[in-house]
Scaffold this motif. Structure first.
Motif, PDB file in Angstrom:
ATOM      1  N   PHE A   1       0.800  -1.224   0.000  1.00  0.00           N
ATOM      2  CA  PHE A   1       0.000   0.000   0.000  1.00  0.00           C
ATOM      3  C   PHE A   1       0.836   1.278   0.000  1.00  0.00           C
ATOM      4  CE2 PHE A   1      -3.244  -2.735   2.512  1.00  0.00           C
ATOM      5  CZ  PHE A   1      -3.658  -3.347   1.344  1.00  0.00           C
ATOM      6  N   GLY A   2       2.149   1.171  -0.292  1.00  0.00           N
ATOM      7  CA  GLY A   2       3.018   2.344  -0.344  1.00  0.00           C
ATOM      8  C   GLY A   2       3.987   2.456   0.804  1.00  0.00           C
ATOM      9  N   LEU A   3       3.815   1.607   1.832  1.00  0.00           N
ATOM     10  CA  LEU A   3       4.653   1.688   3.031  1.00  0.00           C
ATOM     11  C   LEU A   3       5.804   0.689   2.965  1.00  0.00           C
ATOM     12  CD1 LEU A   3       4.952   2.929   5.924  1.00  0.00           C
ATOM     13  CD2 LEU A   3       3.692   0.911   6.740  1.00  0.00           C
ATOM     14  N   PRO A   4       7.062   1.154   3.047  1.00  0.00           N
ATOM     15  CA  PRO A   4       8.189   0.211   3.045  1.00  0.00           C
ATOM     16  C   PRO A   4       8.086  -0.774   4.203  1.00  0.00           C
ATOM     17  CG  PRO A   4       8.964   2.455   2.683  1.00  0.00           C
ATOM     18  CD  PRO A   4       7.514   2.559   3.068  1.00  0.00           C
ATOM     19  N   ALA A   5       8.522  -1.993   3.962  1.00  0.00           N
ATOM     20  CA  ALA A   5       8.536  -3.024   5.002  1.00  0.00           C
ATOM     21  C   ALA A   5       9.615  -2.708   6.039  1.00  0.00           C
ATOM     22  CB  ALA A   5       8.763  -4.390   4.368  1.00  0.00           C
TER      23      ALA A   5
END
Length: 381
Positions: A140-144
């Motif tokens: 959803f656009g958020l880095p892991a």
């Protein structure tokens, strides 16, 4: 009707620049391998902060090329989040290896490092497969959570392939998505944070040898030239027209789109706080918001809200209604459903709302007013 991801407004905003860029390709007739491709690769590598960017046909083939270059195959285990798009697991099976699905963090939707290490240890104890790689997804656009993931990878000597298809533009303490791990990939599918007008993808790495190997693999395993074939490869190139479009859109992406979409995210959060569970962005993290995904109380409430939003002309999407371990393509792997409590729950309660850099304040207000009205009006859900 409101747009879920408004590509029409984006095009009309940059219509002259995009049309001019496409016309230049048409006039030159360099439809494959034109100068725009190499120029785009240089710009992308510079933006991400890595030495090499290799464009290719799509995001799925980008991951496939990296696994091919690493020699991942039969008997190997590759660890993949259970809550993500099918292609992340598909490329593992396509390579001949076995995807080992891992439950995710409920707040971030990304692979859970604690479950990851447990899965690696369990796989090693069973001695049926050899752990080889981890493919975290920037969902959803958020880095892991790469700080923990990379420590685990180093401990067990595993490759890390960042699937940044949704994460391009995000960062962790200034280090940009697609610069983590041993290599990273992204997708330029039109609805992605940076999308073209068809299919497209890219691979990012600081490894000179890997970059050279992938450059060969993507053009039929070429050697010195395309009629000197030194290995079995594939045909996976980004068209010049798509590169030309992406050059225009990359400038807009950097100049204002990331900032604008984060303004929409903050407005959503302000208005929906306490009404639904809003996206959690950990301290030091920055999301490019491929999707704005809320959590509802249960499946009935989620489905009811989605139906009501549709009545008001508001589009919404469910990403993802079926976790990876429940996909029919993987049923022969016989996963224990009890190992995926979070992914199972998320598949029933998540709902993604319209979000894009060109979304107006009035549209956000309309969406949130409907949500408030629907959830307040039906106390039974």
């Amino acid at each position: 009707m409101m747009e879920f991801r408004d590509l029409k407004t984006q095009y009309h905003t940059y219509k002259q620049e995009i049309n001019t860029a496409i016309q230049e390709v048409l006039d030159s007739a360099h439809f494959i391998g034109g100068k725009q491709v190499s120029e785009l690769e240089e710009q992308l590598a510079h933006y991400v902060g890595v030495k090499h960017c290799i464009t290719c046909a799509n995001g799925t083939e980008a991951m496939t090329l990296v696994l091919m270059a690493w020699g991942i195959g039969e008997g190997d285990a590759v660890f993949v989040p259970d809550f993500t798009f099918f292609s992340t697991g598909e490329v593992v099976s396509f390579s001949g290896a076995t995807p080992v699905f891992v439950d995710v963090d409920r707040d971030t939707f990304n692979i859970d490092p604690v479950h990851l290490e447990k899965s690696i240890m369990k796989t090693m104890e069973e001695e049926k497969l050899t752990p080889k790689a981890i493919i975290p997804v920037d969902l959803f656009g958020l880095p892991a959570g790469y700080e923990k993931i990379e420590k685990i990878a180093k401990k067990y000597q595993l490759f890390v392939l960042e699937d940044g298809a949704q994460g391009f533009g995000g960062n962790i303490k200034g280090k940009r998505a697609c610069s983590f791990g041993d290599a990273a990939t992204t997708s330029f599918f039109p609805a992605k944070p940076l999308g073209c007008y068809g299919d497209g993808g890219a691979i990012f790495t600081n490894d000179d040898g890997l970059a050279a190997f992938i450059q060969s693999l993507k053009v039929h395993g070429k050697g010195i030239h395309k009629y000197d074939n030194v290995r079995i490869g594939v045909n996976s190139r980004l068209d010049t027209i798509q590169a030309a479009v992406l050059k225009v859109k990359l400038k807009a992406f950097i100049d204002h789109e990331l900032d604008d979409i984060n303004l929409v995210y903050r407005l959503y959060n302000e208005r929906l706080s306490g009404i639904v569970e809003t996206p959690v962005i950990p301290e030091g993290y920055y999301s490019s918001f491929a999707q704005y995904t809320i959590k509802l109380k249960n499946k009935r409430q989620r489905d009811y809200l989605q139906a009501k939003l549709k009545e008001y002309g508001i589009p919404s999407m469910i990403y993802y209604g079926k976790p990876m371990h429940k996909q029919g393509a993987f049923e022969d792997l016989n996963y224990d459903d009890k190992e995926f409590n979070v992914a199972n729950e998320l598949s029933e309660i998540v709902l993604s709302l319209p979000i894009h850099p060109y979304m107006s304040v009035d549209d956000v207000i309309k969406v949130t007013k409907v949500i408030m009205m629907v959830l307040d009006g039906d106390k039974s859900v």
